[in-house]
Design a protein around this motif. Sequence first.
Motif, mmCIF file in Angstrom:
data_model
loop_
_atom_site.group_PDB
_atom_site.id
_atom_site.type_symbol
_atom_site.label_atom_id
_atom_site.label_comp_id
_atom_site.label_asym_id
_atom_site.label_seq_id
_atom_site.Cartn_x
_atom_site.Cartn_y
_atom_site.Cartn_z
ATOM 1 N N GLY A 1 2.325 5.789 -2.805
ATOM 2 C CA GLY A 1 3.396 6.678 -3.244
ATOM 3 C C GLY A 1 3.426 6.826 -4.760
ATOM 4 N N LEU A 2 3.251 5.710 -5.453
ATOM 5 C CA LEU A 2 3.215 5.757 -6.915
ATOM 6 C C LEU A 2 2.019 6.545 -7.436
ATOM 7 N N PHE A 3 0.849 6.385 -6.756
ATOM 8 C CA PHE A 3 -0.342 7.124 -7.167
ATOM 9 C C PHE A 3 -0.101 8.626 -7.022
ATOM 10 N N ALA B 1 0.824 -1.211 0.000
ATOM 11 C CA ALA B 1 0.000 0.000 0.000
ATOM 12 C C ALA B 1 0.856 1.258 0.000
ATOM 13 N N VAL B 2 1.960 1.206 0.755
ATOM 14 C CA VAL B 2 2.871 2.357 0.765
ATOM 15 C C VAL B 2 3.432 2.578 -0.638
ATOM 16 N N SER C 1 2.629 -2.115 -7.953
ATOM 17 C CA SER C 1 2.478 -2.565 -6.569
ATOM 18 C C SER C 1 1.883 -3.967 -6.495
ATOM 19 N N SER C 2 1.067 -4.349 -7.487
ATOM 20 C CA SER C 2 0.444 -5.676 -7.460
ATOM 21 C C SER C 2 1.476 -6.774 -7.662
ATOM 22 N N LEU C 3 2.490 -6.520 -8.488
ATOM 23 C CA LEU C 3 3.545 -7.511 -8.664
ATOM 24 C C LEU C 3 4.311 -7.720 -7.371
ATOM 25 N N TYR D 1 -7.705 8.022 -1.601
ATOM 26 C CA TYR D 1 -7.341 6.781 -2.291
ATOM 27 C C TYR D 1 -6.924 5.712 -1.278
ATOM 28 N N ALA D 2 -6.107 6.090 -0.291
ATOM 29 C CA ALA D 2 -5.646 5.141 0.727
ATOM 30 C C ALA D 2 -6.802 4.647 1.586
#
Length: 369
Positions: free
Chosen positions: A250-252, A245-246, A280-282, A342-343
């Motif tokens: 952060g990417l978002f 999630a971090v 992040s899913s990978l 979003y978080a």
Amino acid sequence: MEETRAGSPVAAVVPSLNPTRQLTGTVEGLLAAGFARVILVNDGSRPETEEYFQELDRLPQVTLLTHPVNRGKGAAMKTAFTWLLEHWPDCPGVVTVDGDGQHHPEDALACAQKMLEEERVILGCRDFSRPEVPPRSRMGNRITRGVFRVFCGMSLSDTQTGLRAVPRRYLEELTAVAGDRYEYETNMLLALKERRIPWGEIKIRTIYLEENRGSHFHPVRDSWKIYRLILAHFFRYALSSVVSAVADTGLFGLLSALLAGALAGAALTAAATAGARVLSSLLNFSLNRWVVFRSRGPLGRSLARYYALALPMLLAQFLLTEGVLRAARISDRQTLLRTVIYAVVMAGLFVGSYVIQHRWVFEERKEPK
């Protein structure tokens, strides 16, 4: 040890701490039911209870093992398992039986027979809907069943049963399972799933004597140890999710800032969400497969199932995030506030995703019943 009568080749294991006369009835009942071998473990009982152990030790079918100090029910079971593996090479397995009279000898024999027929661990499960079940036991089993089902993906009828038949081939492996007290029995159940040991259930009599006052279970201390073990998967998943999630959040935020000049509104949200989630899913898949669920199933199948779940989750993340942003009239330039929303949405999808991943994405086979 000399056997005086023919009977079940399975040994009955009876751990005992500070017993009453009921212990004598339990052991004699097992012998009468057909067990030719009983391993009795004195787990550091008080000196005034020594007479019960000495009386039973005189029986040729009984082997008495003694802990000088109390070490716990789990340690007593491990002592019996280890002794059997070293001294009875022809014994096909064991049935663990509580010494307080709450397991009927015929039920113990039924567990042993089913174990021999099916070559898997057999759990003797009580009916907790019966009126004679103490309220604390009924409620405790109901809660623990739910926790096992949601967080461990195991459907158990009786999470607290001490009546368990274990084939010899699994004794060494289960002796290595962590825990010396009541938490060992919970760890054993978790090990059945994690180590892919086949198991099943049979119904047994529901017997409670004097509202279960003879139990040595400590409600607070032992319950904490048990639930800590059950929730271990979820804690690892939570840590994996926090790390992912971090990275995702952060990417978002980074992509929202970088793309704000080229995109706007829903297009900006969609692009930032997609880019963040792919990377992040990978990371999340790798952590969940090898660290959280420790899956050894086919990589391709797990990956396909993971993204079959991730894509609807991504869509839900986008729709819910965009819906909140529109409802709150938050502008595209308010990057920090957009990131917080979003978080929050991602956290709301957290538990549901865990349950699906545990019970479907990284599940290798259905539990035998």
